[in-house]
Design a protein around this motif. Structure first.
Motif, PDB file in Angstrom:
ATOM      1  N   PRO A 236      -2.580 -29.883 -22.230  1.00  8.26           N
ATOM      2  CA  PRO A 236      -3.330 -28.725 -22.747  1.00  8.26           C
ATOM      3  C   PRO A 236      -2.458 -27.605 -23.302  1.00  8.26           C
ATOM      4  O   PRO A 236      -2.861 -26.899 -24.235  1.00  8.26           O
ATOM      5  CB  PRO A 236      -4.115 -28.250 -21.511  1.00  8.26           C
ATOM      6  N   ALA A 237      -1.243 -27.447 -22.770  1.00  9.41           N
ATOM      7  CA  ALA A 237      -0.358 -26.377 -23.261  1.00  9.41           C
ATOM      8  C   ALA A 237       0.035 -26.592 -24.713  1.00  9.41           C
ATOM      9  O   ALA A 237       0.419 -25.636 -25.402  1.00  9.41           O
ATOM     10  CB  ALA A 237       0.885 -26.277 -22.382  1.00  9.41           C
ATOM     11  N   ALA A 238      -0.038 -27.840 -25.178  1.00 10.63           N
ATOM     12  CA  ALA A 238       0.337 -28.148 -26.566  1.00 10.63           C
ATOM     13  C   ALA A 238      -0.884 -28.366 -27.452  1.00 10.63           C
ATOM     14  O   ALA A 238      -0.774 -28.978 -28.513  1.00 10.63           O
ATOM     15  CB  ALA A 238       1.229 -29.380 -26.599  1.00 10.63           C
ATOM     16  N   ALA A 239      -2.031 -27.855 -27.032  1.00 10.95           N
ATOM     17  CA  ALA A 239      -3.267 -28.084 -27.786  1.00 10.95           C
ATOM     18  C   ALA A 239      -3.210 -27.482 -29.182  1.00 10.95           C
ATOM     19  O   ALA A 239      -3.977 -27.901 -30.074  1.00 10.95           O
ATOM     20  CB  ALA A 239      -4.464 -27.525 -27.015  1.00 10.95           C
ATOM     21  N   ASN A 240      -2.345 -26.525 -29.391  1.00 11.81           N
ATOM     22  CA  ASN A 240      -2.235 -25.861 -30.696  1.00 11.81           C
ATOM     23  C   ASN A 240      -1.161 -26.486 -31.583  1.00 11.81           C
ATOM     24  O   ASN A 240      -0.762 -25.891 -32.579  1.00 11.81           O
ATOM     25  CB  ASN A 240      -1.933 -24.369 -30.487  1.00 11.81           C
ATOM     26  N   TRP A 241      -0.723 -27.693 -31.210  1.00 13.80           N
ATOM     27  CA  TRP A 241       0.386 -28.330 -31.926  1.00 13.80           C
ATOM     28  C   TRP A 241      -0.015 -29.705 -32.446  1.00 13.80           C
ATOM     29  O   TRP A 241      -0.807 -30.427 -31.828  1.00 13.80           O
ATOM     30  CB  TRP A 241       1.594 -28.497 -30.996  1.00 13.80           C
ATOM     31  N   LYS A 242       0.580 -30.050 -33.580  1.00 16.25           N
ATOM     32  CA  LYS A 242       0.556 -31.431 -34.061  1.00 16.25           C
ATOM     33  C   LYS A 242       1.993 -31.921 -34.148  1.00 16.25           C
ATOM     34  O   LYS A 242       2.937 -31.113 -34.183  1.00 16.25           O
ATOM     35  CB  LYS A 242      -0.138 -31.532 -35.415  1.00 16.25           C
ATOM     36  N   LEU A 243       2.166 -33.226 -34.156  1.00 13.66           N
ATOM     37  CA  LEU A 243       3.507 -33.830 -34.094  1.00 13.66           C
ATOM     38  C   LEU A 243       3.681 -34.822 -35.226  1.00 13.66           C
ATOM     39  O   LEU A 243       2.846 -35.709 -35.420  1.00 13.66           O
ATOM     40  CB  LEU A 243       3.706 -34.528 -32.743  1.00 13.66           C
ATOM     41  N   GLU A 244       4.771 -34.670 -35.963  1.00 17.86           N
ATOM     42  CA  GLU A 244       5.122 -35.606 -37.030  1.00 17.86           C
ATOM     43  C   GLU A 244       6.371 -36.385 -36.643  1.00 17.86           C
ATOM     44  O   GLU A 244       7.411 -35.779 -36.353  1.00 17.86           O
ATOM     45  CB  GLU A 244       5.371 -34.855 -38.337  1.00 17.86           C
ATOM     46  N   PHE A 245       6.253 -37.701 -36.618  1.00 17.29           N
ATOM     47  CA  PHE A 245       7.408 -38.568 -36.418  1.00 17.29           C
ATOM     48  C   PHE A 245       7.957 -38.960 -37.785  1.00 17.29           C
ATOM     49  O   PHE A 245       7.233 -39.520 -38.619  1.00 17.29           O
ATOM     50  CB  PHE A 245       7.021 -39.836 -35.653  1.00 17.29           C
ATOM     51  N   ILE A 246       9.229 -38.682 -38.013  1.00 14.19           N
ATOM     52  CA  ILE A 246       9.888 -39.095 -39.253  1.00 14.19           C
ATOM     53  C   ILE A 246      10.960 -40.117 -38.881  1.00 14.19           C
ATOM     54  O   ILE A 246      11.920 -39.806 -38.172  1.00 14.19           O
ATOM     55  CB  ILE A 246      10.517 -37.899 -39.977  1.00 14.19           C
ATOM     56  N   GLY A 247      10.773 -41.329 -39.330  1.00 11.96           N
ATOM     57  CA  GLY A 247      11.671 -42.416 -38.968  1.00 11.96           C
ATOM     58  C   GLY A 247      10.867 -43.683 -38.777  1.00 11.96           C
ATOM     59  O   GLY A 247       9.630 -43.677 -38.814  1.00 11.96           O
ATOM     60  N   ALA A 248      11.573 -44.771 -38.574  1.00  9.49           N
ATOM     61  CA  ALA A 248      10.927 -46.059 -38.372  1.00  9.49           C
ATOM     62  C   ALA A 248      11.527 -46.728 -37.150  1.00  9.49           C
ATOM     63  O   ALA A 248      12.627 -46.394 -36.717  1.00  9.49           O
ATOM     64  CB  ALA A 248      11.112 -46.943 -39.608  1.00  9.49           C
ATOM     65  N   GLY A 249      10.790 -47.669 -36.602  1.00  6.98           N
ATOM     66  CA  GLY A 249      11.309 -48.385 -35.443  1.00  6.98           C
ATOM     67  C   GLY A 249      10.227 -49.139 -34.702  1.00  6.98           C
ATOM     68  O   GLY A 249       9.028 -48.991 -34.998  1.00  6.98           O
ATOM     69  N   PRO A 250      10.633 -49.953 -33.737  1.00  5.58           N
ATOM     70  CA  PRO A 250       9.679 -50.829 -33.041  1.00  5.58           C
ATOM     71  C   PRO A 250       8.646 -50.102 -32.196  1.00  5.58           C
ATOM     72  O   PRO A 250       7.647 -50.698 -31.791  1.00  5.58           O
ATOM     73  CB  PRO A 250      10.590 -51.695 -32.154  1.00  5.58           C
ATOM     74  N   ASP A 251       8.853 -48.823 -31.912  1.00  9.09           N
ATOM     75  CA  ASP A 251       7.910 -48.097 -31.065  1.00  9.09           C
ATOM     76  C   ASP A 251       6.721 -47.527 -31.844  1.00  9.09           C
ATOM     77  O   ASP A 251       5.803 -46.966 -31.230  1.00  9.09           O
ATOM     78  CB  ASP A 251       8.633 -46.950 -30.349  1.00  9.09           C
ATOM     79  N   GLN A 252       6.699 -47.668 -33.156  1.00 10.79           N
ATOM     80  CA  GLN A 252       5.674 -46.978 -33.943  1.00 10.79           C
ATOM     81  C   GLN A 252       4.267 -47.410 -33.557  1.00 10.79           C
ATOM     82  O   GLN A 252       3.377 -46.565 -33.350  1.00 10.79           O
ATOM     83  CB  GLN A 252       5.895 -47.213 -35.441  1.00 10.79           C
TER      84      GLN A 252
END
Length: 408
Positions: A236-252
């Motif tokens: 909940p503390a990060a409810a005002n945030w979005k996250l962008e992953f830049i990169g590639a890899g097996p975890d996507q």
């Protein structure tokens, strides 16, 4: 050049300010070095590239990333033999192993006589994921981490300890290296990142109600803390945030599925591999970098964020804290390892909302390098002066400085 070759070249440039430099590297870098020397002709009289490589039949066997583990020791041995030949022609005052920045693999420059002072590093690798955090790697990731700990630990004892004893100065990428070799050699800590401050305007804004953007840049693998990042964003503390992953890899795929499972897929985006200019633009546009890596030695992207004036939220493991604490911008946060780690990462993001974005930092710029290398070489050269004084009082008259960045 990438981070490893880029580090080698920046160190060569810096050493050439006060030394004549021989650079031993692979032939594949010849066009890049020729271009760099043409762009800075003042360097040409002071930097002498020497290209060595294994026979063609060996190179044909090097097909996969894992092949570097047999190729690299063989290349180091060949580079060491070439360095010895060069030393016989024009004695070096100091030898410097710059890359690979690995503290558990061989260093070919140990083939030089012990009268040649050796600076080893910056090197790293002695950072491991604490056992309580292995669960964030998944089953395969945890098994791989335990295998890495076993193999690299054995190699460090069998190979690297001898290199450290031979070196007059060990330069560690982070405090883990300092702790590992402190009882064996003189150790200083300095990351190999060379990043000049951004000359761009940042677009992170101060509107209190808008959704903020955190960015992660790097390979999408579990030990980079990607799973921790998604968990933190769901708090909940990060409810005002979005996250962008830049990169590639097996975890996507796992990250996208986990974001959907937690109901935050509208706030988690995987943008894939991007060109460097697009990455820099993303750093400018973001409000924070969320980089909870669990054993990175010295990730250049964190230095890039600091140079762009982008606050960094990281975990107190490996190399990222060195950049954050060294920059000391008053906004970035190093989060202690312990219970409730994802929640504390989320709180750190929330706390950054009320603080003005810091100014770009020059702590990791190229301007620091010449004086830094001069100090390292001076410290290492004291060893030879002591040996000469204890012997017949003679000294090598050549004023040649031998710098040997090595990048397979």
């Amino acid at each position: 050049m990438g981070s490893e070759p880029g580090a080698g070249w920046e160190f060569a440039r810096a050493a050439a300010v006060h030394s004549e430099v021989w650079v031993i590297t692979r032939p594949r870098f010849e066009p890049l070095i020729a271009h760099a020397l043409a762009a800075e002709p003042v360097l040409a009289p002071w930097i002498h590239p020497v290209y060595v490589d294994l026979p063609d039949w060996c190179l044909r066997l090097k097909k996969h990333h894992r092949d570097v583990y047999w190729y690299y020791p063989l290349w180091q041995r060949l580079a060491g033999q070439r360095a010895l030949d060069l030393h016989r022609e024009a004695p070096f005052d100091v030898a410097h192993h710059v890359t690979f920045a690995s503290d558990w693999m061989p260093c070919g420059l140990t083939a030089l006589p012990p009268t040649v002072p050796l600076v080893w590093g910056p090197v790293g690798g002695a950072s491991y994921v604490p056992v309580p955090l292995l669960r964030w790697l998944g089953l395969r990731g945890a098994a791989a981490e335990l295998a890495r700990r076993t193999v690299t630990g054995a190699c460090r004892r069998a190979i690297a300890d001898r290199t450290a004893r031979r070196a007059q100065l060990v330069v560690g990428l982070n405090d883990d290296v300092r702790r590992r070799f402190a009882g064996t050699a003189a150790v200083v800590v300095e990351p190999n990142a060379v990043v000049d401050p951004a000359a761009r305007g940042s677009s992170g804004s101060s509107a209190p109600s808008r959704v903020r953007t955190a960015v992660f840049v790097g390979r999408l693998v579990s030990w980079k803390g990607t799973r921790l990042a998604v968990k933190a964003l769901s708090h909940p503390a990060a409810a005002n945030w979005k996250l962008e992953f830049i990169g590639a890899g097996p975890d996507q795929r796992w990250l996208e599925a986990e974001a959907a499972r937690r109901g935050i897929s509208d706030r988690v985006t995987c943008r894939g591999q991007l060109p460097r200019e697009a990455v820099l633009a993303a750093l400018d546009a973001a409000d924070a970098m969320l980089f909870p890596s669990l054993h990175d030695s010295a990730p250049w992207v964190v230095a890039e964020a600091c140079a762009a004036g982008l606050p960094v939220i990281c975990v107190d493991l490996g190399g990222p804290p060195i950049f954050v604490r060294g920059t000391a911008d008053g906004v970035s946060r190093v989060v202690d390892v312990g219970p409730g780690l994802p929640a504390r990462l989320a709180v750190a993001l929330r706390d950054s909302e009320s603080v003005q974005r810091p100014t770009p930092s020059d702590r990791w710029s190229s301007a620091r390098m010449p004086a830094l290398l001069e100090a390292w070489y001076g410290q290492a050269a004291q060893f030879r002066a002591g040996r000469d004084a204890a012997g017949n009082g003679s000294s090598v008259s050549s004023e040649v400085g031998g710098l040997v960045p090595q990048t397979p």
